[in-house]
Design a protein around this motif. Structure first.
Motif, PDB file in Angstrom:
ATOM      1  N   UNK A 152       0.820  -1.213   0.000  1.00 57.02           N
ATOM      2  CA  UNK A 152       0.000   0.000   0.000  1.00 57.02           C
ATOM      3  C   UNK A 152       0.853   1.262   0.000  1.00 57.02           C
ATOM      4  N   UNK A 153       2.062   1.176   0.576  1.00 56.01           N
ATOM      5  CA  UNK A 153       2.962   2.334   0.614  1.00 56.01           C
ATOM      6  C   UNK A 153       4.011   2.290  -0.494  1.00 56.01           C
ATOM      7  N   UNK A 154       3.749   1.513  -1.535  1.00 57.51           N
ATOM      8  CA  UNK A 154       4.770   1.340  -2.579  1.00 57.51           C
ATOM      9  C   UNK A 154       5.048   2.626  -3.348  1.00 57.51           C
ATOM     10  N   UNK A 155       4.113   3.595  -3.301  1.00 51.03           N
ATOM     11  CA  UNK A 155       4.335   4.858  -4.005  1.00 51.03           C
ATOM     12  C   UNK A 155       4.935   5.931  -3.100  1.00 51.03           C
ATOM     13  N   UNK A 156       5.347   5.539  -1.881  1.00 52.47           N
ATOM     14  CA  UNK A 156       5.992   6.488  -0.977  1.00 52.47           C
ATOM     15  C   UNK A 156       7.416   6.013  -0.702  1.00 52.47           C
ATOM     16  N   UNK A 157       8.136   6.792   0.093  1.00 55.91           N
ATOM     17  CA  UNK A 157       9.500   6.408   0.452  1.00 55.91           C
ATOM     18  C   UNK A 157       9.560   5.595   1.738  1.00 55.91           C
ATOM     19  N   UNK A 158       8.398   5.309   2.326  1.00 53.45           N
ATOM     20  CA  UNK A 158       8.348   4.615   3.601  1.00 53.45           C
ATOM     21  C   UNK A 158       8.483   3.107   3.412  1.00 53.45           C
ATOM     22  N   UNK A 159       9.489   2.469   4.014  1.00 51.62           N
ATOM     23  CA  UNK A 159       9.604   1.014   3.927  1.00 51.62           C
ATOM     24  C   UNK A 159       8.714   0.342   4.973  1.00 51.62           C
ATOM     25  N   UNK A 160       8.509  -0.918   4.811  1.00 55.32           N
ATOM     26  CA  UNK A 160       7.907  -1.717   5.883  1.00 55.32           C
ATOM     27  C   UNK A 160       9.030  -2.164   6.801  1.00 55.32           C
TER      28      UNK A 160
END
Length: 311
Positions: free
Chosen positions: A136-144
């Motif tokens: 879901x966060x693939x378009x941000x710079x935030x990793x899991x």
């Protein structure tokens, strides 16, 4: 204890887990995108072949449970390793895993007066997602990001006296933090793991050493994975895992020179998911030197094959 006994135990454990999960209110119905749960590491956790990822294994997503089993075989110039495991995922946040490894030293054991020596290890793992969503966060710079531990226990074998002389223990616990970033549009996955460990050759040669100097503190070692999705169900990639070298000084003190030195591990892999619930992995591995005193200082290169069944 024979390998068939270990396989039977893992199989029985898997059946028991599946039976227990069947009574729970929600199981994985939709599941994740293919291969985004990773495959199974040689230690049983979800990730690549050599290193865990922050992604939670199995097909479970939010408010679902899932289970995965795996079988792995690694063969190098002088050694062979068989690994089996089962993992349980809940709510895409928590992962519990149980793995079993058996290393066959082949003729190299003759150098220790123990031809055909087999080293068996059990690994109990826990992983918890702290924050981020790899898809879901693939378009941000935030990793899991996830934290985990792996408690490892080496069976008693003919190597006990040697480990005792080196001052190495037969149990140890690794702690790690992993950050995984999926660039979905580009089809690229990057993972970095920092592990705190005392393990010698992943624990198969015990933990730490006192002979020749106190090597019983934790080492902090990095591990990295890079994968490229060629299709939605095929990925290729590379992994690199730094290995502690706690036994080399002990080997020198024992008159073996660098005969117990350890090198870093790497692999080049291809993973294929013929169905959503099945993934097959093959890799070329280079594990460096493993007890070079008994192998003519050869690097241990060979093949890795693994099958995972995830629900």
């Amino acid at each position: 204890m024979t390998m068939s006994t270990h396989v039977w135990r893992i199989s029985a454990m898997t059946i028991a887990v599946l039976g227990a999960l069947a009574a729970m209110p929600a199981k994985a119905q939709t599941g994740k995108l293919v291969l985004t749960g990773g495959v199974s590491t040689i230690e049983g956790a979800g990730g690549g072949g050599l290193t865990p990822w922050a992604f939670i294994g199995t097909q479970a997503t939010e408010n679902e449970w899932g289970v995965a089993t795996n079988l792995t075989h690694v063969r190098t110039d002088d050694y062979s390793l068989n690994a089996q495991g089962v993992s349980f995922g809940w709510d895409d946040k928590l992962e519990l895993s149980l793995g079993r490894q058996s290393l066959d030293t082949g003729i190299t054991g003759q150098g220790l007066g123990l031809p055909g020596l087999k080293l068996d290890q059990t690994i109990v793992g826990v992983k918890y997602k702290l924050f981020g969503d790899g898809v879901l966060d693939s378009d941000s710079n935030l990793p899991q990001v996830a934290i985990g531990l792996q408690h490892k226990s080496l069976d008693s074998t003919g190597l006990d006296a040697t480990l005792n002389a080196l001052g190495a223990k037969r149990t140890g616990t690794d702690f790690y933090v992993s950050g995984t970033k999926l660039f979905l549009k580009q089809g690229i996955l990057v993972n970095g793991t920092l592990r705190a460990t005392k393990a010698n050759q992943n624990g198969l040669l015990g933990f730490g050493a006192r002979l020749g100097g106190d090597e019983t503190d934790y080492d902090f070692v990095p591990e990295v994975s890079l994968a490229k999705l060629l299709r939605n169900n095929v990925a290729v990639g590379v992994e690199y895992r730094v290995m502690p070298n706690k036994l080399e000084n002990a080997g020198r003190a024992a008159g073996l020179g660098n005969g117990l030195a350890a090198d870093d591990w790497t692999d080049l892999f291809v993973a294929w998911a013929p169905t959503k619930n099945v993934s097959l992995t093959a890799a070329y591995v280079d594990l460096g030197r493993i007890v070079p005193a008994t192998t003519g200082n050869r690097d241990q290169r060979g093949v890795y094959v693994s099958a995972q069944f995830a629900f």
